[in-house]
Write a protein that holds these residues in place. Structure first.
Motif, short mmCIF file in Angstrom:
data_model
loop_
_atom_site.label_atom_id
_atom_site.label_comp_id
_atom_site.label_asym_id
_atom_site.label_seq_id
_atom_site.Cartn_x
_atom_site.Cartn_y
_atom_site.Cartn_z
N ILE A 18 0.87 -1.18 0.00
CA ILE A 18 0.00 0.00 0.00
C ILE A 18 0.90 1.23 0.00
N LEU A 26 -4.95 5.31 6.28
CA LEU A 26 -5.74 4.10 6.52
C LEU A 26 -5.56 3.57 7.94
N ILE A 32 -11.46 -3.84 3.46
CA ILE A 32 -11.43 -3.96 2.01
C ILE A 32 -12.66 -4.76 1.60
N VAL A 42 -11.41 0.31 -0.39
CA VAL A 42 -10.66 0.21 0.86
C VAL A 42 -11.04 1.41 1.73
N TYR A 43 -11.48 1.13 2.96
CA TYR A 43 -11.95 2.18 3.86
C TYR A 43 -11.18 2.16 5.18
N TRP A 48 -15.49 3.36 7.43
CA TRP A 48 -16.29 2.14 7.31
C TRP A 48 -17.46 2.19 8.30
N ILE A 89 -4.47 -9.65 0.04
CA ILE A 89 -5.81 -9.52 -0.52
C ILE A 89 -6.39 -10.93 -0.64
N ARG A 111 -11.98 7.11 0.29
CA ARG A 111 -11.61 5.70 0.16
C ARG A 111 -10.47 5.55 -0.84
#
Length: 143
Positions: A18, A26, A32, A42-43, A48, A89, A111
């Motif tokens: 990232i 983040l 995610i 992605v939050y 979120w 991921i 995001r």
């Protein structure tokens, strides 16, 4: 605020670095999930939580609302950065976003989006033709 575009690669284990600027915003843990247009959203945890509250308020009696909430939450996973600034991921999310190796990570205000390079190029090419139409609609919305 997240902004910018970065090119990276996913390693053979499904890990992705990232960008440092995004890691700061983040935090160490974030969410995610499946995004729209075959990318991943992605939050940060606080964003979120805000989104979760809004989605909870959607009327569960409406079919479209139920479908969207199912889609959004079924793919959601809490992720942690490793010491090298990478995330793993999950395979189901890589498959959904057609991510194999080359990715584009973009900042979109509140995001981050993760795109396969091919999907991003395809999306960008098709959207480029309609940016003027999109701009006109944004004016109608007061932007």
């Amino acid at each position: 605020m997240f902004m910018g575009e970065y090119n990276h690669t996913v390693d053979s284990k499904g890990r992705l670095i990232i960008p440092a600027k995004f890691r700061e915003l983040l935090g160490e843990k974030f969410v995610i999930t499946k995004g729209l247009d075959h990318c991943l959203f992605v939050y940060p945890m606080d964003e979120w939580a805000n989104l979760e509250r809004k989605l909870k308020d959607l009327p569960f009696t409406q079919k479209d609302a139920r479908a969207f909430v199912r889609f959004f939450f079924s793919g959601a996973t809490e992720i942690e950065l490793d010491k090298q600034g990478r995330v793993l991921i999950p395979p189901n999310l890589r498959e959904f976003a057609k991510i194999e190796k080359d990715v584009v990570i973009i900042g979109v205000s509140s995001r981050v989006e993760i795109w396969s390079l091919d999907e991003w190029q395809s999306y960008s090419s098709s959207a480029e033709v309609s940016y003027e139409e999109i701009a006109e609609k944004m004016v109608e919305l007061g932007i």
